[in-house]
Design an enzyme around this catalytic site. Structure first.
Site, short mmCIF file in Angstrom:
data_model
loop_
_atom_site.label_atom_id
_atom_site.label_comp_id
_atom_site.label_asym_id
_atom_site.label_seq_id
_atom_site.Cartn_x
_atom_site.Cartn_y
_atom_site.Cartn_z
N GLY A 87 0.60 -1.17 -0.08
CA GLY A 87 -0.04 -0.08 0.05
C GLY A 87 0.84 1.34 -0.02
O GLY A 87 1.87 1.08 0.34
N CYS A 88 0.32 2.19 -0.45
CA CYS A 88 0.88 3.61 -0.60
C CYS A 88 1.41 4.19 0.83
O CYS A 88 2.74 4.50 1.17
CB CYS A 88 0.41 4.85 -1.20
SG CYS A 88 -1.57 4.86 -0.73
N PHE A 89 0.54 4.23 1.69
CA PHE A 89 0.95 4.81 3.03
C PHE A 89 1.94 3.89 3.87
O PHE A 89 3.01 4.10 4.12
CB PHE A 89 -0.12 4.89 4.06
CG PHE A 89 -0.93 6.32 4.21
CD1 PHE A 89 -0.31 7.34 4.20
CD2 PHE A 89 -2.27 6.11 3.91
CE1 PHE A 89 -0.94 8.46 4.16
CE2 PHE A 89 -3.12 7.33 4.11
CZ PHE A 89 -2.44 8.64 4.02
N ALA A 90 1.53 2.49 3.41
CA ALA A 90 2.53 1.21 4.16
C ALA A 90 3.80 1.53 3.53
O ALA A 90 4.84 1.23 4.34
CB ALA A 90 1.79 0.03 3.79
N THR A 91 4.02 1.92 2.24
CA THR A 91 5.50 1.91 1.73
C THR A 91 6.36 3.09 2.35
O THR A 91 7.38 3.02 2.95
CB THR A 91 5.29 2.20 0.30
OG1 THR A 91 4.58 1.01 -0.38
CG2 THR A 91 6.58 2.43 -0.45
#
Lengths: 322, 322, 322, 322
Positions: A131-135
């Site tokens: 995921g984007c936030f996760a990255t």
């Protein structure tokens, strides 16, 4: 040439993936499947492709013509699809949805964060793209986890561009509302916390502290800017060294010694990291483009790894700068 | 106190009208009718009213409790309503839709542009409130029409904020698309051309030249900035004098001698006009806030006129400035 | 009529103050002093005033014509001025700079946060108007301090509009840089922490915990959105009740039970507060307009209090909404 | 490898040129000269280059190490430099300033609009790179000039991003002012009119009609959107055919049959053109990125032509899309 297909071609991550694949010297885009747009030109939906392709969306799925299939489907739909459709055994799959990010004995997807799992990705057949936030958040914390230094609560505030919420119109993506507006959503409960914790415990298995995460809706289209802090015993130099060492073989992660701004990474596959020490707190700033490093660029990075190409192939993108 | 009701209370013009009426010292807002929102608080839809009212939307229409009814309905719906519902004979009506802007023997609505029809408005029972583009463009041309000087083609380019397109989400009001984007729509064929021509011929009945109007979608929420030019024989000073004279009794129209910018009028009921002469061309710049002077502020101005109040009552608004 | 003068009239807070004073029914603006702009019209600098005043900047300081003097001077300059100039003993002073915010036996300025010091302000002769970030953050924490419940670290992330950085151009206020950009500055070390702590300890004198404050530069012009959390034993309802009780006599502070967004307060003197409980953490969201509630509106509120006017006089401002 | 140097390396066009050259497979950037920044890293000024280069600005000009020298100097400074410095006879020069855009017997610069002068550029030693507005407007009109169809006044309204005004801060590039603002400048008198007329008369030497050009400052950073109209006898299909034929060998000009928007070209070297017929008027919409096709991308296109490289080398850029 690696031959690629896409399922779910009308959304933002698909658009970005197509724009990237079109210019990749070793990949040929064979089809873009979209039920709702079958028969329409790609450029009708993704106007930025004008002059680059005459391809049309298809409702077909000619598996035999491709080596790799990207799922740009809505969350839940990849699993639904794979549960009900038979895809060839040897077809590589890169899934941009959340469906298989939780590693499990029940499926063979590898969590596709190259900075964490590069060797496993190279051997993988199926990839769950992060995921984007996760990255953005993981990249800011992995070096500490690797050094077993995540021993207190972690405080995260991350602001995201509107493309993170997808192409489907909603009250919070209406221009008249969002322009010059700020708001918070899913405080402490964002769905990416699971995959973040999974990666951190992979490196530091005793990590059990809270990650207090406040996601913020920003009034811009692209990018995530995360500010993170936690207790840290060492000096600022210690921290920077830790980060530089951890990412020395990661071509897209840059540890800078100058306070960064979001636009340095917009339209690129870079993650820029910066550390600052204040009292007993270490502040970490992490910037990515949510559609590139946070989605389609990372997916292409995974393709490069799976097929043994140069990691940066097709991903040396010009920052917009302004 | 003048007692007012609103039909169609969930849209942008209704929101703006409510925000204005709440602070008007001589008006009491009695009800806000909205079928879709009946029972909800006004603040659920119009968040900027928080702390100012506890009123709820209603599906009732207690005509007997009000002196004036505002229609903030979609275009077409006011006529449909009045064709099928009986409203009290003596109830004043101010309609913000396009339905009755074309004056006609078949209805008794007066075109509510105060700078053109002030005396008629004072006597009117029913008002058709002008369109936003129409307001900006007419105010830029009325002094010339009044002086019988509209004798060549008129060239108009006007850029509008997103609120002009309403609250209903659409592809062109999606933040991810509209942010930092520019596009043109309905070139030469915008529906406001009819009411513009109606007003101009009211003052100069031989005016038959083309009005070439290019409407532009801007990446901001509020305001219209129109740049207009046509052939003009006199000097820049002649032109400015013409404008100053024509608007000397119009409290909301300001003729400036300094090149203006849109934000001077945002959040106000002002129209700022500026003229510049180049060769044989007269350039006229006209700025308004589309939701205030171009809609709800003008509607309130009309209320003030109909009920004999001070014209500027409730309309001395602080410009946002920034 | 209260007669007012302004020193330092060319900046953003002065512009906003003038725009407010012009419409205040019980205040007359007598002069606006600006060395650099003496002789120019106010509207040359503050374009949003067009049509509202013909006043010019002056380099004079006719103290005898006024009842109250506002300092909209740069930080440091108010003290420098008062150290070297003699102002009449009975002249009220409201200083928008940071110079006298730290209360001290060495000066007689009262810290002008009405929600904290209303009675002292009413008696005061000189007011130090709070900082913008300080206002948003204090209002979010005062109810807890009042209940002696600030017993753990406080985590604050607050994003501000560009007007907070003033009219003087700089690299970080250049449109080409700031548009669609995000960055962090003065992390953990913002100068407003001093006045925040001063107010909190005024109510809870044993408060010594860290306030971890990350200030963020936003890509909008007006407003501060602060997200704050800390440990809290009670329920969400307990917290909301605490806030409602504390602010029951504060007309500009609104405790909402609906997740807010920044534009609800833009262009108003409101502070909207919202609480949410997650695990053992209480999240508090606080929104203000930095130029109004965070500066000039609050200054006018202080004027109203000092001179015994209705608190909300001249401050019932229409939210822009969009 | 073609070896390139840059003079005037700290501005926006230099930044964009560096970002492009860094990724060009057949060009090596040898030095970036900047008096004010000598000794600093490029990344200190152009943050988007982080992770791509460690190069520093120099105050040296080692002509013997390069094949081509780009001037990203302020208008007037290229001529001043060349008048007072001796550069090697065989060194290719590409000048991004206005200094040599007017062709003349007194200098040997060729006007570097590839769609007009491709063959001359291939033979040229010195190139005057076109202006940004000039590029967008000429490309919209050249097919008509080529067909000798420019026989009436031309009406042009073009809105530009803030980067067109350069890196030096000014009142109109201050974020607080420009955000959500619109204004007009240099109406009818923009300096690019000269080079536009020069190109049009090169194809249609009897063209003497007025070009009425209203330049508009937009609240975005990148791009120019021009809307242009004039009398045209033929049909819309005739017009589109004319454009398609004229640009059939121009890889960066795309004639679309779908109403375009600015972001389709942002961050690319494309010019998207669209025609629409209304009454006797032909509307032409023209979109470019002012920093790429309008400046540095076009400069690189010229380099490709001069050195016999593939025209599109280094210029297949991913549109940002959003």
């Amino acid at each position: 040439m690696i031959k690629a297909g896409i399922i779910g071609g009308a959304g933002y991550t698909a658009g970005e993936l197509i724009r990237l694949l079109i210019n990749h010297p070793q990949v040929e885009l064979v089809f873009v499947n979209s039920t709702s747009n079958a028969g329409n030109k790609l450029t009708d939906v993704h106007g930025g492709l004008l002059g680059e392709t005459d391809m049309k969306f298809t409702d077909q799925l000619p598996y035999n013509e491709i080596d790799v299939l990207f799922f740009c489907t809505a969350h839940g739909d990849t699993k639904k699809f794979l549960d009900t459709n038979k895809v060839p055994e040897n077809l590589k799959i890169i899934d941009l949805s959340t469906d298989y990010r939780k590693e499990s004995a029940e499926h063979e997807f590898v969590y596709g964060l190259p900075e964490l799992n590069k060797e496993r990705i190279k051997q993988a057949k199926r990839i769950a793209n992060p995921g984007c936030f996760a990255t953005a958040i993981q990249l800011a914390l992995l070096p500490l986890a690797n050094a077993q230094l995540l021993n207190t609560e972690v405080h995260v505030n991350a602001i995201t561009g509107s493309t993170g919420a997808g192409v489907k119109p909603s009250a919070t993506s209406h221009f008249s509302w969002r322009e010059n507006n700020i708001s918070v959503y899913k405080a402490f409960e964002h769905q990416h916390l699971g995959e973040i914790r999974q990666s951190l415990t992979q490196l530091q298995n005793n990590f059990t502290e809270d990650i207090n995460f406040i996601p913020v809706r920003g009034n811009f289209t692209r990018g995530i800017f995360a500010s993170i802090y936690l207790n840290f015993e060492g000096s600022e130099e210690d921290a920077r060294k830790l980060y530089e060492d951890f990412y020395k073989d990661s071509p897209f992660v840059i540890v800078t010694d100058k306070n960064p701004d979001l636009k340095q990474v917009v339209n690129t596959n870079k993650c820029v990291l910066y550390v600052e020490k204040h009292g007993n707190k270490l502040l970490i700033l992490s910037c990515i483009d949510n559609l590139v490093k946070g989605a389609s660029g990372q997916a292409l990075h995974n393709l490069n790894l799976i097929f043994g190409l140069d990691e940066t192939q097709g991903l040396k993108l010009k920052a917009t700068g302004f």
